[in-house]
Scaffold this motif. Structure first.
Motif, PDB file in Angstrom:
ATOM      1  N   THR A 108      -8.634   6.173   2.546  1.00 27.89           N
ATOM      2  CA  THR A 108      -7.758   5.082   2.119  1.00 27.89           C
ATOM      3  C   THR A 108      -8.090   4.583   0.707  1.00 27.89           C
ATOM      4  O   THR A 108      -7.914   3.411   0.394  1.00 27.89           O
ATOM      5  CB  THR A 108      -7.834   3.901   3.104  1.00 27.89           C
ATOM      6  OG1 THR A 108      -9.216   3.608   3.326  1.00 27.89           O
ATOM      7  CG2 THR A 108      -7.170   4.227   4.419  1.00 27.89           C
ATOM      8  N   ASP A 148      -0.049   9.621  -0.066  1.00 34.27           N
ATOM      9  CA  ASP A 148      -0.010   8.265   0.486  1.00 34.27           C
ATOM     10  C   ASP A 148      -1.383   7.585   0.392  1.00 34.27           C
ATOM     11  O   ASP A 148      -2.413   8.250   0.515  1.00 34.27           O
ATOM     12  CB  ASP A 148       0.426   8.305   1.963  1.00 34.27           C
ATOM     13  CG  ASP A 148       1.951   8.228   2.100  1.00 34.27           C
ATOM     14  OD1 ASP A 148       2.652   8.428   1.093  1.00 34.27           O
ATOM     15  OD2 ASP A 148       2.429   7.977   3.230  1.00 34.27           O
ATOM     16  N   ASP A 149      -1.359   6.280   0.221  1.00 33.53           N
ATOM     17  CA  ASP A 149      -2.571   5.458   0.194  1.00 33.53           C
ATOM     18  C   ASP A 149      -3.507   5.781  -0.977  1.00 33.53           C
ATOM     19  O   ASP A 149      -4.695   5.477  -0.920  1.00 33.53           O
ATOM     20  CB  ASP A 149      -3.369   5.596   1.505  1.00 33.53           C
ATOM     21  CG  ASP A 149      -2.539   5.159   2.699  1.00 33.53           C
ATOM     22  OD1 ASP A 149      -1.641   4.320   2.508  1.00 33.53           O
ATOM     23  OD2 ASP A 149      -2.778   5.670   3.816  1.00 33.53           O
ATOM     24  N   HIS A 150      -2.967   6.392  -2.020  1.00 30.51           N
ATOM     25  CA  HIS A 150      -3.794   6.672  -3.206  1.00 30.51           C
ATOM     26  C   HIS A 150      -3.029   6.283  -4.465  1.00 30.51           C
ATOM     27  O   HIS A 150      -2.597   7.128  -5.241  1.00 30.51           O
ATOM     28  CB  HIS A 150      -4.245   8.137  -3.210  1.00 30.51           C
ATOM     29  CG  HIS A 150      -5.250   8.396  -2.135  1.00 30.51           C
ATOM     30  ND1 HIS A 150      -4.894   8.594  -0.816  1.00 30.51           N
ATOM     31  CD2 HIS A 150      -6.613   8.395  -2.156  1.00 30.51           C
ATOM     32  CE1 HIS A 150      -5.992   8.717  -0.074  1.00 30.51           C
ATOM     33  NE2 HIS A 150      -7.049   8.606  -0.856  1.00 30.51           N
ATOM     34  N   CYS A 157      -6.441   1.466  -0.841  1.00 28.51           N
ATOM     35  CA  CYS A 157      -5.264   2.345  -1.002  1.00 28.51           C
ATOM     36  C   CYS A 157      -5.017   2.671  -2.470  1.00 28.51           C
ATOM     37  O   CYS A 157      -3.890   2.956  -2.860  1.00 28.51           O
ATOM     38  CB  CYS A 157      -4.023   1.776  -0.339  1.00 28.51           C
ATOM     39  SG  CYS A 157      -4.192   1.726   1.453  1.00 28.51           S
ATOM     40  N   ARG A 165      -0.347  12.638   4.034  1.00 31.20           N
ATOM     41  CA  ARG A 165      -1.280  11.586   4.453  1.00 31.20           C
ATOM     42  C   ARG A 165      -2.589  12.242   4.803  1.00 31.20           C
ATOM     43  O   ARG A 165      -2.610  13.271   5.467  1.00 31.20           O
ATOM     44  CB  ARG A 165      -0.747  10.883   5.692  1.00 31.20           C
ATOM     45  CG  ARG A 165       0.406   9.997   5.385  1.00 31.20           C
ATOM     46  CD  ARG A 165       0.795   9.163   6.585  1.00 31.20           C
ATOM     47  NE  ARG A 165       1.931   8.349   6.221  1.00 31.20           N
ATOM     48  CZ  ARG A 165       2.870   7.971   7.059  1.00 31.20           C
ATOM     49  NH1 ARG A 165       2.808   8.316   8.340  1.00 31.20           N
ATOM     50  NH2 ARG A 165       3.881   7.237   6.638  1.00 31.20           N
ATOM     51  N   THR A 211       0.816  -1.220   0.000  1.00 28.42           N
ATOM     52  CA  THR A 211       0.000   0.000   0.000  1.00 28.42           C
ATOM     53  C   THR A 211       0.850   1.270   0.000  1.00 28.42           C
ATOM     54  O   THR A 211       0.317   2.362  -0.121  1.00 28.42           O
ATOM     55  CB  THR A 211      -0.940   0.057   1.234  1.00 28.42           C
ATOM     56  OG1 THR A 211      -0.145   0.244   2.423  1.00 28.42           O
ATOM     57  CG2 THR A 211      -1.749  -1.213   1.370  1.00 28.42           C
ATOM     58  N   LYS A 212       2.165   1.127   0.168  1.00 35.60           N
ATOM     59  CA  LYS A 212       3.024   2.321   0.256  1.00 35.60           C
ATOM     60  C   LYS A 212       4.107   2.319  -0.819  1.00 35.60           C
ATOM     61  O   LYS A 212       4.804   1.314  -1.003  1.00 35.60           O
ATOM     62  CB  LYS A 212       3.736   2.366   1.622  1.00 35.60           C
ATOM     63  CG  LYS A 212       2.813   2.446   2.832  1.00 35.60           C
ATOM     64  CD  LYS A 212       2.285   3.852   3.045  1.00 35.60           C
ATOM     65  CE  LYS A 212       1.391   3.922   4.283  1.00 35.60           C
ATOM     66  NZ  LYS A 212       0.121   3.128   4.119  1.00 35.60           N
TER      67      LYS A 212
END
Lengths: 517, 119
Positions: B112, B31-33, B118, B107, A417-418
């Motif tokens: 999410t 982040d998370d996209h 994500c 973030r 996810t990162k």
């Protein structure tokens, strides 16, 4: 009366000696170091070049004969294929996008391999190695040529095939294969032979050729299949040469081991990063799939490569350190790379699309631990939006890795996810990497990689506009200017496959071939 | 070893700030996209107000995502080179200490991506 009958035919071994080593001589006018100036600086020690064995004992006269025969067969098939409108027999026009990638990303590498082998065929002090490399240089030239001839047939009918060499030097994603090979040919002769001859040809080539050639066979592409088979016997010889080189270098001096190991680590990683485009091709671009990337990786690297490294263990060679990370990435690679090309489909020479529901089921089944959880929601969302006429295009240029030059799309090992970010300060500047392995490659030779020609940065520096453009002029459209510089026809060569000219033409022509109206 | 070469050899970095016509590069990742496949690269003048990036540039880059409209900017967490960092929206990039080729991540807590994937 007894007469001495002269022996008409020489044995293979004698012939080989006469045609290779006997053609060499020791220099007298110039010292050997001046004639072979690149032989020592990499630190590899060779004590006796005569220990070099060419496993094929191939000589030039035999080489011409075999190759000419193969050539005749190949061109007969290419002719038949093009005259019978063979292109209408492929499974679907989507397939041809895989072949566009082959022509723009792989064929120019064949030519670069020609240059590289011609160079080391001059640089090695040993005559046997020189002759083998010269023949490989000719093979590589021939591969580039036969590929261009086979694939140019498609250029008559489909978009994006029109200017591969021009694109290779300019288009953003093609800087990945280009910089890979530039790195190899600007290295010394020993690193070159380890990088291309061993790491690429021996360890990884099956992951390039089997997917494309089997992909061609599964999808009715006789043209591609034929040059694949025609190249196959050469590839077998190249692989043997690569392995022979490694063994020879390692047997010559124990001090060579750490250098060779570092090169194997580096080039297996660079090779796998390069092959990420093949991963996406296998899982997303073949209408009729051969096997998943993950399966191919398991067979050709984990099993075959595992056996190879076991065999090399007696020389002290270990499995490259990156193998563990690659094992984890095999679950994600193709999905992440296809996502990236879907993002930037407005700036490529081929089309992208979202898989159908049936294809997503295949992906779920092949990637049960990752596809549904991480990728299906994204792809369904994109498909939904595309059907509503709101197809996603990422319009901002991506951050690139300084070493592999791929957009920073890879995720942290162990956390899909990162995004994985790595950076390094060197001489007061910042450099960014997609992975520990790409960073290590930079760390070993920073003076080489600070010079990377990163397409995104080049665009922002104003170096990728057509000559005479004025970026300060009112209404200047930088993206359009970049595509013009690439010689891409925006909206015709690229974008979504759905609604493309290729899709429409293929359907119409196939209809004409089957009906009388 | 800085490079393997037959003689003394120094490379010329191709991406010095002097080559960007008054701009400097800034990389930004959400982040998370992962629908946006990689962090984005932008050329900005060092005199640009940081808030202008968030208010005027990023909506064009990220606005397609359904989460974008839901961001509560008072809760956003920023990272610079992976370390927690606080921007001053009314100051320029230079005043915020942002140099050439710096990398920022933001973030957005609670967001999410598509169905929590994500993406």
């Amino acid at each position: 009366m007894d007469m001495q009958v002269p022996k008409k035919k020489l044995g293979l071994k004698e012939r080989y000696t006469l045609m290779t080593r006997d053609l060499a001589w020791d220099t007298t006018y110039q010292p050997k170091e001046k004639v072979y100036p690149y032989a020592d600086y990499e630190g590899i020690k060779i004590h006796d070049w005569d220990k070099w064995e060419d496993p094929f004992r191939l000589t030039m006269d035999a080489y011409w004969k075999y190759q000419a025969e193969k050539e005749r067969k190949l061109y007969a098939i290419i002719d038949a294929y093009s005259q019978s409108n063979g292109h209408l027999g492929v499974t679907d026009a989507r397939y041809l996008n895989a072949i566009k990638i082959f022509l723009t990303a792989v064929t120019p590498l064949e030519y670069m391999a020609h240059r590289g082998f011609a160079h080391v065929g001059r640089a090695f002090p040993g005559a046997g190695a020189r002759v083998a490399c010269q023949m490989q240089a000719i093979d590589e030239m021939r591969h580039a040529q036969t590929q261009i001839h086979s694939l140019s047939n498609y250029n008559k009918y489909y978009n994006g095939f029109h200017d591969a060499p021009h694109m290779f030097d300019r288009v953003w994603y093609l800087s990945v294969p280009k910089s890979f090979f530039d790195d190899a040919i600007t290295a010394g002769p020993f690193e070159f032979i380890v990088s291309i001859g061993f790491s690429f040809e021996y360890v990884l080539t099956n992951l390039l050729f089997v997917p494309f050639v089997s992909g061609a066979a599964y999808n009715g592409d006789m043209g591609t299949m034929t040059f694949g088979f025609s190249a196959q016997s050469d590839e077998a010889r190249h692989m043997t040469l690569g392995l022979e080189c490694i063994k020879f270098i390692l047997e010559q001096d124990p001090a060579n081991l750490p250098i060779v190991q570092r090169w194997i680590d580096k080039w297996c990683w660079r090779g796998v990063r390069l092959l990420s485009i093949v991963a996406m091709m296998m899982d997303y671009m073949l209408p009729k799939r051969v096997m998943s990337w993950k399966e191919a990786w398991e067979i050709y690297f984990e099993e075959n490569g595992g056996a190879l490294f076991k065999d090399l263990a007696r020389y002290g060679i270990k499995m490259p350190a990156c193998a563990e990370q690659i094992r984890q990435e095999k679950e994600h690679l193709s999905h992440q790379v296809w996502s990236a090309f879907y993002n930037y489909s407005g700036a490529t020479d081929f089309h992208t699309w979202m898989p159908t529901e049936e294809e997503m089921q295949w992906l779920s089944q092949k990637y049960p631990d990752t596809f549904d959880q991480h990728y299906r929601p994204r792809f369904e969302f994109w498909r939904e939006q595309q059907q509503k006429g709101n197809r996603f295009y990422n319009k901002t240029l991506p951050m690139l890795c300084q070493t592999c030059q791929i957009p920073m799309l890879f995720t942290e090992p162990g956390d899909p996810t990162k995004i994985c970010y790595r950076e390094r300060d060197y001489k007061g500047s910042k450099y960014h990497f997609c992975s520990d392995h790409c960073q290590h490659i930079f760390d070993n030779e920073p003076e080489k990689y600070v010079q990377a020609w990163l397409p995104v940065h080049q665009i922002y520096q104003g170096n990728c506009f057509p000559e005479g453009s004025d970026p300060t002029a009112p209404g200047f459209d930088p993206l359009a200017a970049v595509l013009e510089h690439y010689r891409l026809n925006a909206g015709r060569d690229n974008g979504d496959f759905e609604g493309s000219e290729d899709q429409r033409n293929f359907e119409a022509w196939r209809g004409m071939a089957k009906r009388n109206d | 070893m800085q490079v393997a070469a037959v003689k003394e050899y120094a490379g010329t970095p191709r991406d010095g700030v002097e080559n960007f016509h008054g701009n400097q590069l800034l990389y930004i990742g959400w982040d998370d996209h992962l629908m946006f496949c990689a962090p984005l690269a932008f050329p900005f003048p060092p005199t640009l107000r940081f808030g202008d990036i968030v208010e005027k540039v990023l909506p064009g880059a990220y606005g397609y995502h359904p989460d974008w409209a839901r961001i509560d900017w008072s809760k956003v967490e920023w990272l610079k080179s992976g370390q927690p960092w606080t921007p001053h929206f009314n100051r320029t990039l230079a005043e915020n200490g942002l140099g050439h080729k710096d990398v920022l991540r933001f973030r957005t807590p609670g967001l999410t991506g598509i169905q929590g994937s994500c993406s």
